[in-house]
Design a protein around this motif. Sequence first.
Motif, PDB file in Angstrom:
ATOM      1  N   LYS A 162      60.441  45.566  64.798  1.00 31.55           N
ATOM      2  CA  LYS A 162      60.362  45.343  65.459  1.00 31.55           C
ATOM      3  C   LYS A 162      61.414  45.007  66.899  1.00 31.55           C
ATOM      4  CE  LYS A 162      57.314  41.596  65.075  1.00 31.55           C
ATOM      5  NZ  LYS A 162      56.909  40.173  65.020  1.00 31.55           N
ATOM      6  N   ASP A 163      61.150  45.420  68.101  1.00 32.17           N
ATOM      7  CA  ASP A 163      61.470  46.106  69.278  1.00 32.17           C
ATOM      8  C   ASP A 163      61.853  44.783  69.381  1.00 32.17           C
ATOM      9  OD1 ASP A 163      62.802  45.915  70.806  1.00 32.17           O
ATOM     10  OD2 ASP A 163      62.060  47.941  71.294  1.00 32.17           O
ATOM     11  N   ALA A 164      62.300  43.134  69.418  1.00 29.79           N
ATOM     12  CA  ALA A 164      62.704  42.493  70.170  1.00 29.79           C
ATOM     13  C   ALA A 164      62.845  42.066  71.442  1.00 29.79           C
ATOM     14  CB  ALA A 164      63.086  40.945  69.193  1.00 29.79           C
ATOM     15  N   LEU A 165      64.035  43.677  71.692  1.00 35.21           N
ATOM     16  CA  LEU A 165      64.426  43.617  73.038  1.00 35.21           C
ATOM     17  C   LEU A 165      63.545  43.640  73.840  1.00 35.21           C
ATOM     18  CD1 LEU A 165      66.988  44.670  71.480  1.00 35.21           C
ATOM     19  CD2 LEU A 165      67.528  43.679  73.187  1.00 35.21           C
ATOM     20  N   ALA A 166      62.865  44.882  73.586  1.00 37.58           N
ATOM     21  CA  ALA A 166      61.177  45.079  74.753  1.00 37.58           C
ATOM     22  C   ALA A 166      60.404  43.910  74.704  1.00 37.58           C
ATOM     23  CB  ALA A 166      61.067  46.601  73.894  1.00 37.58           C
ATOM     24  N   ILE A 167      59.895  43.131  73.846  1.00 37.12           N
ATOM     25  CA  ILE A 167      59.980  42.066  73.669  1.00 37.12           C
ATOM     26  C   ILE A 167      60.043  40.614  74.464  1.00 37.12           C
ATOM     27  CG2 ILE A 167      58.435  39.446  72.592  1.00 37.12           C
ATOM     28  CD1 ILE A 167      58.254  41.663  70.116  1.00 37.12           C
ATOM     29  N   ALA A 168      61.019  40.820  74.791  1.00 44.27           N
ATOM     30  CA  ALA A 168      61.879  39.551  75.778  1.00 44.27           C
ATOM     31  C   ALA A 168      61.975  40.393  77.122  1.00 44.27           C
ATOM     32  CB  ALA A 168      63.442  39.416  75.056  1.00 44.27           C
ATOM     33  N   ALA A 169      62.307  41.739  77.348  1.00 41.75           N
ATOM     34  CA  ALA A 169      61.888  42.107  78.341  1.00 41.75           C
ATOM     35  C   ALA A 169      61.065  41.645  79.014  1.00 41.75           C
ATOM     36  CB  ALA A 169      63.089  43.924  78.254  1.00 41.75           C
ATOM     37  N   ALA A 170      59.726  42.315  78.295  1.00 44.12           N
ATOM     38  CA  ALA A 170      58.469  42.057  79.523  1.00 44.12           C
ATOM     39  C   ALA A 170      57.933  40.177  78.890  1.00 44.12           C
ATOM     40  CB  ALA A 170      57.690  42.588  77.374  1.00 44.12           C
ATOM     41  N   HIS A 171      58.830  40.089  78.797  1.00 41.92           N
ATOM     42  CA  HIS A 171      58.555  38.844  79.431  1.00 41.92           C
ATOM     43  C   HIS A 171      58.914  38.187  80.639  1.00 41.92           C
ATOM     44  CE1 HIS A 171      57.781  37.019  75.544  1.00 41.92           C
ATOM     45  NE2 HIS A 171      57.255  36.339  75.828  1.00 41.92           N
ATOM     46  N   GLY A 172      59.835  39.281  81.027  1.00 44.63           N
ATOM     47  CA  GLY A 172      60.937  39.571  82.470  1.00 44.63           C
ATOM     48  C   GLY A 172      61.633  38.490  82.603  1.00 44.63           C
ATOM     49  N   VAL A 173      62.019  38.803  81.462  1.00 42.48           N
ATOM     50  CA  VAL A 173      63.959  37.743  81.021  1.00 42.48           C
ATOM     51  C   VAL A 173      64.746  38.246  81.592  1.00 42.48           C
ATOM     52  CG1 VAL A 173      65.322  37.259  78.672  1.00 42.48           C
ATOM     53  CG2 VAL A 173      62.989  37.027  78.776  1.00 42.48           C
ATOM     54  N   GLY A 174      65.431  37.535  82.802  1.00 43.54           N
ATOM     55  CA  GLY A 174      66.675  38.297  84.065  1.00 43.54           C
ATOM     56  C   GLY A 174      67.371  39.046  82.856  1.00 43.54           C
ATOM     57  N   TYR A 175      68.082  38.815  81.541  1.00 47.79           N
ATOM     58  CA  TYR A 175      69.477  39.372  80.967  1.00 47.79           C
ATOM     59  C   TYR A 175      68.985  39.908  79.558  1.00 47.79           C
ATOM     60  CZ  TYR A 175      73.971  40.740  79.947  1.00 47.79           C
ATOM     61  OH  TYR A 175      74.906  41.778  79.734  1.00 47.79           O
ATOM     62  N   VAL A 176      68.883  41.209  79.289  1.00 47.27           N
ATOM     63  CA  VAL A 176      68.185  40.911  77.421  1.00 47.27           C
ATOM     64  C   VAL A 176      69.783  42.305  77.700  1.00 47.27           C
ATOM     65  CG1 VAL A 176      66.740  42.313  76.313  1.00 47.27           C
ATOM     66  CG2 VAL A 176      65.808  40.818  78.153  1.00 47.27           C
ATOM     67  N   ALA A 177      70.250  41.694  76.305  1.00 49.64           N
ATOM     68  CA  ALA A 177      70.969  42.801  75.986  1.00 49.64           C
ATOM     69  C   ALA A 177      71.103  42.743  74.267  1.00 49.64           C
ATOM     70  CB  ALA A 177      72.708  42.485  76.234  1.00 49.64           C
ATOM     71  N   SER A 178      71.411  44.206  74.069  1.00 49.01           N
ATOM     72  CA  SER A 178      71.462  44.506  72.769  1.00 49.01           C
ATOM     73  C   SER A 178      72.978  44.491  72.146  1.00 49.01           C
ATOM     74  CB  SER A 178      70.519  46.170  71.514  1.00 49.01           C
ATOM     75  OG  SER A 178      71.654  46.251  72.468  1.00 49.01           O
ATOM     76  N   ALA A 179      74.105  43.684  70.668  1.00 47.52           N
ATOM     77  CA  ALA A 179      75.023  44.112  71.303  1.00 47.52           C
ATOM     78  C   ALA A 179      75.658  44.422  69.783  1.00 47.52           C
ATOM     79  CB  ALA A 179      75.731  42.760  71.286  1.00 47.52           C
ATOM     80  N   SER A 180      76.838  45.024  69.386  1.00 52.39           N
ATOM     81  CA  SER A 180      77.245  44.906  67.436  1.00 52.39           C
ATOM     82  C   SER A 180      78.368  44.900  67.726  1.00 52.39           C
ATOM     83  CB  SER A 180      77.244  46.351  67.493  1.00 52.39           C
ATOM     84  OG  SER A 180      77.948  47.011  66.220  1.00 52.39           O
ATOM     85  N   ILE A 181      78.526  43.597  66.357  1.00 47.71           N
ATOM     86  CA  ILE A 181      79.989  43.187  65.886  1.00 47.71           C
ATOM     87  C   ILE A 181      80.914  44.522  65.742  1.00 47.71           C
ATOM     88  CG2 ILE A 181      79.227  41.043  64.438  1.00 47.71           C
ATOM     89  CD1 ILE A 181      79.834  42.605  62.633  1.00 47.71           C
ATOM     90  N   ALA A 182      80.768  45.739  65.773  1.00 48.65           N
ATOM     91  CA  ALA A 182      81.642  46.274  65.750  1.00 48.65           C
ATOM     92  C   ALA A 182      82.406  47.200  66.770  1.00 48.65           C
ATOM     93  CB  ALA A 182      80.968  48.496  65.846  1.00 48.65           C
ATOM     94  N   TYR A 183      81.839  46.099  67.982  1.00 44.14           N
ATOM     95  CA  TYR A 183      83.000  46.115  69.810  1.00 44.14           C
ATOM     96  C   TYR A 183      82.518  44.837  69.866  1.00 44.14           C
ATOM     97  CZ  TYR A 183      80.664  51.060  68.891  1.00 44.14           C
ATOM     98  OH  TYR A 183      80.414  52.355  68.629  1.00 44.14           O
TER      99      TYR A 183
END
Lengths: 296, 393
Positions: A162-183
């Motif tokens: 499920k693409d929760a980032l897209a869901i968050a963005a669809a709410h108009g959330v001002g800042y949405v980001a994916s990250a990885s502990i590799a970085y």
Amino acid sequence: MTKLREQEDFVSGHRACAGCGLALGARLAMKGVEQDSIATCATGCLEVISTPYPESSWEIPWIHSLFENSASVAAGIEAALKAKGDNKTKVIAQGGDGATVDIGMRGLSGMFERGHDVTYICYDNEAYMNTGIQRSGATPLAASTTTSPPGKQSYGNENTKKDALAIAAAHGVGYVASASIAYPKDVVEKVKKASELDGPSYVQIHVPCPTGWGFKERDTIEIARLAVETALWPVYQMEDGQITNIRKIKDRKPVERYLEKQKRFKHLFKKDNGEKRIKEIQAIADRNAETFELDK
Amino acid sequence: MVERRVMEGSHAVAHAVRLCAPDVVSAYPITPQTHIVEKISQFVADGDLKSEYMRVESEFSAMSASVGSSAAGARTFTATASQGLMLMSEVLYNASGLRLPIVMSVANRAMGAPINIWNDHSDSMGVRDAGWIQLYAEDNQEALDMTIQAYKIAENQDVMLPAMVCMDGFILTHTYEPVSIPKKEEVQEFLPEFDPEVKLDPQNPVTLGTVGFPSDYMEIRHEQYQAMENARDIMPDIFKEFEEKFGRKQHSLIEEYKTEDAEIIIVSLGSIMGTIKEAVDELREDGKQVGAIKIKAFRPFPDQELRDALQNTKAVAVLDKNITLGKKGALYTEMKDTLYQAETQPQMTNYIIGLGGRDIPRQSIKNIVKQTKENLNSPQTREVRFVDLKEEK
Ligand SMILES: Cc1ncc(C[n+]2csc(CCOP(=O)(O)OP(=O)(O)O)c2C)c(N)n1
């Protein structure tokens, strides 16, 4: 180079498994929050490993209520701070992927929609680990879990993540980001950015789980990096609905490189027609690469 | 001068909330509770109440946000009924386990299925074990008074438990009655600002809601049990203080009505007490030795008060506006437990009445008294009777 804050808010002494990506993710995320803060946490691994009464790994005020209400409790805290005239303290809500994309989705959606000044951090280990590795809505296609096992009729999990980032963005959330502990630096910077923004923000951190995914404890970071380098976990950020940063991939790796290292995908290399599933997974990676223009 | 105005019960409660001035109100509408949160939103819109008003997306979040807000040290209010209370139920246990003195109005309504918006007590009785103080109002004035008292009880340092003020849906919430509205300054004197010892505060970080292992869980639960016992002890004092300050007669955890020489006593709670008292008056005129007891607090349950009050009576009729399927009415079973410790044990019969808003005429109360009297002479009785069932007529 950004200098990491020395202060640790999530400290050692917790009871996570060796090689736990989530514990590392939480530590990094907390390094990103520079102001005074209050954190909520959903039921799940993070809560269980960090607060065995009467001990606690938290140096900041922290509250666990339930599995599905981290965002709603955080919204209540934010309202209380507002009522008291405190507009300095940051509110951080935390939850696993199950708490976020499944059972807590309604409360999260409400928190986004009402525009609370809360940074929500999802620690995505792609299953319900706390209860013993059951499938969640964030479990990737074909992964084996205790509720999506491969069998005579099955190749593991039947749905795509499920693409929760897209869901968050669809709410108009001002800042949405994916990250990885590799970085790690990227995690810290993203949480910092998210928490400094007024209004809701959402950061989903990919946190591999040696126990649940079946790999060696020392390989956590490598697995995390392979997810990014195969384009199965695109790392990007969106500000006001626009993508403003993407981690590009040089020489994108085939998904087998990632899958073959984990027990949860082992069956794909053994079962008849397993390669068909691997192809489907490759197609997901290719689509990600195209959508986010990941290839350098 | 105290302001006395005719208004519906919901608005009386909204005024109580305005006077208690919670920092945060989280609201989700459900009939027959809706008018409470609507009126509060109007107070906020007009600047008569300076609260953060959260229009949450569900009752689950209404209670969850209340948990967050209260844990952050803010006085908090919410309200619900029926299905909404059930949707909150998981969080109710958390609110009390975390020792958060949230106050909530419950506009009592029957549980579906079949869906039914009218009054009975199966909703709040269904969550009686959630660790909340439960008060039941007889009329709109009491609903207002109890809301103010509930904060005072809940926020007491030796208690720190959430409290629900239950009022009968429609019968009280939508009915106009004259109510006295206390002065703001007087309420502020009675109810000082909420300043809990333990709260989420970056200056003094604490961890709330830890994992309770078997090695500690029982001790923590025992503390919570003790807190409810503390509430039992301090409530009469708070009622008395309220009476002295606001001049309205308050009782202990129960209210006795013409019980002195009564050989039959009716016990119940909520708005039905009005009808019961009238029936008692009429029966008294006919020379019958009948009295009534109102349960004001169902949690903590008034064990000793009831044992004392029922010492000399021959028979007790317990009227339950709920039914515990597979057992009996909730009040009845609790009363039986209470009276097992009493020196003398009156005969007891359980009458299930008014489920899902079924009308309760005075005559039905009189019939109950008649029946109870007959039971005294006949050894074979049914312990539970559904009152005014169509088939029985
Ligand atoms: C209402 C409810 N249903 C089920 C559970 C059991 N439960 C506790 S944690 C959990 C899964 C947590 O998974 P996730 O959110 O992905 O976090 P993780 O432990 O993997 O970090 C489940 C199913 C619960 N606590 N509450």
